[in-house]
Design a protein around this motif. Structure first.
Motif, PDB file in Angstrom:
ATOM      1  N   VAL A 114     -14.898  -2.123  -4.016  1.00 21.18           N
ATOM      2  CA  VAL A 114     -13.855  -2.557  -3.071  1.00 21.18           C
ATOM      3  C   VAL A 114     -12.967  -1.382  -2.682  1.00 21.18           C
ATOM      4  O   VAL A 114     -12.541  -1.252  -1.533  1.00 21.18           O
ATOM      5  N   SER A 115     -12.707  -0.494  -3.644  1.00 20.88           N
ATOM      6  CA  SER A 115     -11.843   0.656  -3.350  1.00 20.88           C
ATOM      7  C   SER A 115     -12.487   1.578  -2.321  1.00 20.88           C
ATOM      8  O   SER A 115     -11.791   2.352  -1.657  1.00 20.88           O
ATOM      9  N   GLY A 116     -13.821   1.516  -2.186  1.00 24.49           N
ATOM     10  CA  GLY A 116     -14.496   2.339  -1.189  1.00 24.49           C
ATOM     11  C   GLY A 116     -14.450   1.748   0.210  1.00 24.49           C
ATOM     12  O   GLY A 116     -14.728   2.439   1.186  1.00 24.49           O
ATOM     13  N   THR A 117     -14.096   0.451   0.318  1.00 30.27           N
ATOM     14  CA  THR A 117     -14.067  -0.197   1.639  1.00 30.27           C
ATOM     15  C   THR A 117     -12.666  -0.621   2.067  1.00 30.27           C
ATOM     16  O   THR A 117     -12.317  -0.526   3.249  1.00 30.27           O
ATOM     17  N   VAL A 118     -11.861  -1.133   1.111  1.00 27.15           N
ATOM     18  CA  VAL A 118     -10.491  -1.523   1.469  1.00 27.15           C
ATOM     19  C   VAL A 118      -9.673  -0.253   1.644  1.00 27.15           C
ATOM     20  O   VAL A 118      -9.512   0.519   0.711  1.00 27.15           O
ATOM     21  N   GLY A 119      -9.183  -0.038   2.828  1.00 23.90           N
ATOM     22  CA  GLY A 119      -8.445   1.196   3.080  1.00 23.90           C
ATOM     23  C   GLY A 119      -7.877   1.253   4.471  1.00 23.90           C
ATOM     24  O   GLY A 119      -7.381   0.255   4.990  1.00 23.90           O
ATOM     25  N   LEU A 120      -8.011   2.415   5.087  1.00 24.54           N
ATOM     26  CA  LEU A 120      -7.380   2.649   6.383  1.00 24.54           C
ATOM     27  C   LEU A 120      -7.934   1.729   7.470  1.00 24.54           C
ATOM     28  O   LEU A 120      -7.235   1.390   8.414  1.00 24.54           O
ATOM     29  N   GLY A 121      -9.201   1.327   7.323  1.00 16.41           N
ATOM     30  CA  GLY A 121      -9.778   0.418   8.304  1.00 16.41           C
ATOM     31  C   GLY A 121      -9.071  -0.923   8.330  1.00 16.41           C
ATOM     32  O   GLY A 121      -8.948  -1.565   9.376  1.00 16.41           O
ATOM     33  N   ASN A 122      -8.592  -1.347   7.166  1.00 18.16           N
ATOM     34  CA  ASN A 122      -7.884  -2.623   7.083  1.00 18.16           C
ATOM     35  C   ASN A 122      -6.478  -2.536   7.665  1.00 18.16           C
ATOM     36  O   ASN A 122      -5.897  -3.552   8.052  1.00 18.16           O
ATOM     37  N   ILE A 123      -5.926  -1.343   7.703  1.00 19.21           N
ATOM     38  CA  ILE A 123      -4.568  -1.156   8.214  1.00 19.21           C
ATOM     39  C   ILE A 123      -4.598  -0.756   9.687  1.00 19.21           C
ATOM     40  O   ILE A 123      -4.000  -1.412  10.536  1.00 19.21           O
ATOM     41  N   ILE A 397      10.578  -6.264   7.266  1.00 21.87           N
ATOM     42  CA  ILE A 397      10.902  -5.377   6.145  1.00 21.87           C
ATOM     43  C   ILE A 397      11.133  -3.984   6.719  1.00 21.87           C
ATOM     44  O   ILE A 397      10.181  -3.221   6.938  1.00 21.87           O
ATOM     45  N   SER A 398      12.373  -3.646   6.963  1.00 20.40           N
ATOM     46  CA  SER A 398      12.700  -2.403   7.675  1.00 20.40           C
ATOM     47  C   SER A 398      12.206  -1.156   6.946  1.00 20.40           C
ATOM     48  O   SER A 398      11.881  -0.144   7.573  1.00 20.40           O
ATOM     49  N   TRP A 399      12.175  -1.238   5.612  1.00 26.21           N
ATOM     50  CA  TRP A 399      11.769  -0.067   4.844  1.00 26.21           C
ATOM     51  C   TRP A 399      10.263  -0.060   4.536  1.00 26.21           C
ATOM     52  O   TRP A 399       9.770   0.789   3.791  1.00 26.21           O
ATOM     53  N   PHE A 400       9.521  -0.985   5.146  1.00 23.11           N
ATOM     54  CA  PHE A 400       8.096  -1.079   4.835  1.00 23.11           C
ATOM     55  C   PHE A 400       7.295   0.170   5.198  1.00 23.11           C
ATOM     56  O   PHE A 400       6.287   0.464   4.530  1.00 23.11           O
ATOM     57  N   PRO A 401       7.675   0.936   6.254  1.00 23.12           N
ATOM     58  CA  PRO A 401       6.907   2.160   6.525  1.00 23.12           C
ATOM     59  C   PRO A 401       6.764   3.074   5.317  1.00 23.12           C
ATOM     60  O   PRO A 401       5.730   3.738   5.154  1.00 23.12           O
ATOM     61  N   MET A 402       7.807   3.115   4.460  1.00 25.75           N
ATOM     62  CA  MET A 402       7.703   3.921   3.241  1.00 25.75           C
ATOM     63  C   MET A 402       6.658   3.332   2.293  1.00 25.75           C
ATOM     64  O   MET A 402       5.864   4.057   1.690  1.00 25.75           O
ATOM     65  N   VAL A 403       6.678   1.996   2.164  1.00 25.07           N
ATOM     66  CA  VAL A 403       5.701   1.321   1.302  1.00 25.07           C
ATOM     67  C   VAL A 403       4.294   1.523   1.855  1.00 25.07           C
ATOM     68  O   VAL A 403       3.346   1.775   1.108  1.00 25.07           O
ATOM     69  N   LEU A 404       4.176   1.414   3.183  1.00 24.15           N
ATOM     70  CA  LEU A 404       2.877   1.584   3.815  1.00 24.15           C
ATOM     71  C   LEU A 404       2.339   2.997   3.592  1.00 24.15           C
ATOM     72  O   LEU A 404       1.140   3.190   3.373  1.00 24.15           O
ATOM     73  N   ALA A 405       3.220   3.969   3.649  1.00 26.43           N
ATOM     74  CA  ALA A 405       2.801   5.352   3.396  1.00 26.43           C
ATOM     75  C   ALA A 405       2.237   5.477   1.987  1.00 26.43           C
ATOM     76  O   ALA A 405       1.207   6.124   1.764  1.00 26.43           O
ATOM     77  N   GLY A 406       2.921   4.821   1.027  1.00 29.93           N
ATOM     78  CA  GLY A 406       2.422   4.819  -0.351  1.00 29.93           C
ATOM     79  C   GLY A 406       1.082   4.113  -0.452  1.00 29.93           C
ATOM     80  O   GLY A 406       0.171   4.562  -1.159  1.00 29.93           O
ATOM     81  N   ALA A 407       0.951   2.999   0.282  1.00 29.51           N
ATOM     82  CA  ALA A 407      -0.306   2.249   0.267  1.00 29.51           C
ATOM     83  C   ALA A 407      -1.441   3.082   0.860  1.00 29.51           C
ATOM     84  O   ALA A 407      -2.559   3.087   0.339  1.00 29.51           O
ATOM     85  N   VAL A 408      -1.152   3.786   1.952  1.00 27.62           N
ATOM     86  CA  VAL A 408      -2.169   4.622   2.593  1.00 27.62           C
ATOM     87  C   VAL A 408      -2.650   5.702   1.628  1.00 27.62           C
ATOM     88  O   VAL A 408      -3.851   5.990   1.538  1.00 27.62           O
ATOM     89  N   ILE A 409      -1.716   6.301   0.888  1.00 25.59           N
ATOM     90  CA  ILE A 409      -2.078   7.335  -0.079  1.00 25.59           C
ATOM     91  C   ILE A 409      -2.948   6.753  -1.189  1.00 25.59           C
ATOM     92  O   ILE A 409      -3.959   7.345  -1.592  1.00 25.59           O
ATOM     93  N   LEU A 410      -2.570   5.561  -1.684  1.00 25.80           N
ATOM     94  CA  LEU A 410      -3.370   4.912  -2.728  1.00 25.80           C
ATOM     95  C   LEU A 410      -4.737   4.508  -2.194  1.00 25.80           C
ATOM     96  O   LEU A 410      -5.758   4.671  -2.869  1.00 25.80           O
TER      97      LEU A 410
END
Length: 517
Positions: A114-123, A397-410
């Motif tokens: 799943v880690s090989g497929t769930v990623g930037l394509g989902n976002i 969620i105004s601060w979500f871009p920071m969370v999203l950046a963390g998610a993208v890195i993960l």
């Protein structure tokens, strides 16, 4: 072996022109210039579009993947639906086999794949699909996920069935092995060897490009974006430092092999998916009154000719394209990770693998799509998928871009460590399962993490994407030819599962049911 090295030289040939470039050109420009001609030619072949109107075409590779998913769904009697409960039971440990060969549990194999497929394509990919095809694209993404479950079932069953067990307890599996061994069993030895080598070569390119350089580059851009743009430390010509940090982290994980990768992914994947889904639920809860209208827009847009993106066909293409490309069903890469599972009964991992497109596309992609639709962000004119998704979440969620950046890195990190394993197994298949081949590939892979962080290499990405989906050509041929083997094993297991007097789960106990079917 000579042919393998010749294939590698052909693969690397476009890079030789780097040394003839003028020294004034940047590294990015030299690589872009060297790769561009080959990248464009190969990309045009792999992603050739069959014209269906003056303004629209459908990629032949999409038809290839979709027809396979449809065939396996009907051929196996909708195993994607009726096998769902068995898949959950197997992941929960109901059919565990102590002492079975393999390296990881069913759950660990699932999270690694799943880690090989769930990623930037989902976002990013989902946002782009909806902005081009409207809300109706969501419906066809879900259909692609459900159908893709059948392709994953077949591929990953074969991956375990024809895997190679090494003396040190590690295993190697995937399309390279079932194309070679499986087709040899059916009297197509030479064809199988050729298809296996072709798949392995394409997988190496896909791993280094799409599974590595593209991932680290997107993660780097996100970290620059949330830390002050080009004025930030990493944006001031120091992006390679972020790449170096990530390369060290990737190296620490992949040096431990599949067990180490699985131990990381079994923690990271549930965490990042959980955080992302919880954030989506919060946005949907705030916009709860808009949810009925969102579902209405999804179903209406899926079947009405007035939908954006070229009418119903255009919407269908956008949704199916994103869904099939997101979960990678039919490409064969995931079976390499699933092959490491501890089991004596290969078909059990086929059931587990069928959950992968469900998680990736039906759950994660659909959650992203609903957020974009209920917030109305898809009407914005944005070519940046990540920015569009970020803007959707930021409405609540105004601060979500920071969370999203963390998610993208993960997401990028987990994708890289999984694809390093895919590339490694393809590399060792071509050049031998030994320490030199093992270490050399891992060093090369980590080096490309550093190189990929600061670069803007459109041609490299196009080239690697083409190689990635070229993997589906030999893989799907093998799946068609070996489908009867999978069907027999599936029927035997289902018969075993229905038995009131259950013996311990072994391959012999399951195969004993075949004569009674």
């Amino acid at each position: 072996m000579k042919r393998s090295f010749l294939s590698l030289l052909i693969f690397l040939l476009p890079l030789t022109s780097l040394f003839a470039r003028a020294p004034k050109a940047t590294i990015d420009e030299q690589i872009e210039s060297a790769i561009a001609p080959s990248a464009q030619a190969i990309s045009e072949i792999v992603f050739y579009e069959l014209p269906i109107s003056d303004t629209m075409g459908i990629p032949l590779i999409l038809i290839w993947l979709l027809l396979g998913a449809l065939f396996f769904t009907f051929y196996l009697g909708f195993i994607n639906i009726r096998g769902f409960k068995h898949a959950i039971d197997i992941v929960r440990g109901k059919y565990n086999q102590p002492g079975a060969p393999g390296e990881v549990s069913h759950f660990q194999a699932l999270t690694a794949a799943v880690s090989g497929t769930v990623g930037l394509g989902n976002i990013a990919g989902v946002a782009i699909a909806i902005s081009l095809g409207g809300p109706g694209a969501t419906f066809w993404m879900i259909m692609a996920g459900l159908l893709g479950m059948s392709s994953k079932f077949v591929s990953c069953t074969l991956g375990v069935k024809y895997r190679t067990e090494h003396a040190d307890g590690t295993v190697s599996g995937g399309p390279m092995h079932y194309l070679n061994k499986g087709l040899s069993e059916r009297g197509f030895g030479k064809v199988g060897k050729f298809l296996a080598a072709f798949f392995a070569l394409m997988c190496i390119g896909g791993a280094i490009g799409a599974g590595n350089m593209f991932q680290i580059n997107q993660a780097t851009q996100q970290i620059i974006s949330v830390t002050g743009g080009e004025a930030s430390f990493f944006g001031g010509g120091n992006a390679w430092i972020f790449g170096l940090i990530m390369a060290v982290l990737v190296g620490l994980v992949i040096l431990g092999g599949m067990k180490s990768i699985a131990q990381v992914t079994e923690k990271v994947v549930p965490l990042m998916c959980g955080v992302y889904i919880v954030a989506a639920i919060i946005v949907l809860a705030v916009n709860i009154t808009q949810i009925p209208a969102a579902f209405a827009a999804i179903f209406e847009g899926a079947f009405t000719a007035s939908a954006i993106g070229g009418g119903v066909v255009g919407v269908m293409i956008q949704g199916l394209r994103r869904g099939m490309f997101s979960n990678e069903a039919g490409i064969g890469s995931a079976s390499i990770a699933h092959s490491a599972v501890k089991t004596n009964v290969p078909v059990t991992e086929g059931f587990v693998a069928s959950l992968e497109p469900f998680i990736d596309t039906v759950i994660v992609c659909t959650m992203t799509a609903l957020v974009i639709v209920v917030t109305g962000a898809y009407t914005l004119d944005s070519g940046d998928g990540i920015a569009l998704t970020s803007a959707s979440f930021a409405t609540v969620i105004s601060w979500f871009p920071m969370v999203l950046a963390g998610a993208v890195i993960l997401f990028a990190f987990s994708t890289m460590i999984t694809w390093s394993y895919y590339g490694l197994k393809s590399w060792t298949y071509l050049f031998g399962n030994n320490k030199i081949a093992d270490i050399s590939f891992k060093i090369i892979f980590c080096a490309f993490v550093v190189l990929g962080a600061p670069m803007q290499l459109n041609s490299v990405v196009a080239f690697s994407d083409a190689m990635l989906f070229a993997m589906s050509i030999p893989n799907m041929i093998g799946l068609y030819m070996l489908a009867p083997v999978v069907k027999s094993d599936m029927q035997a297991f289902l018969q075993y599962a229905r038995s009131s007097n259950k013996q311990p789960l072994t391959e012999e106990a399951v195969q004993a049911k075949v004569e009674k079917i």
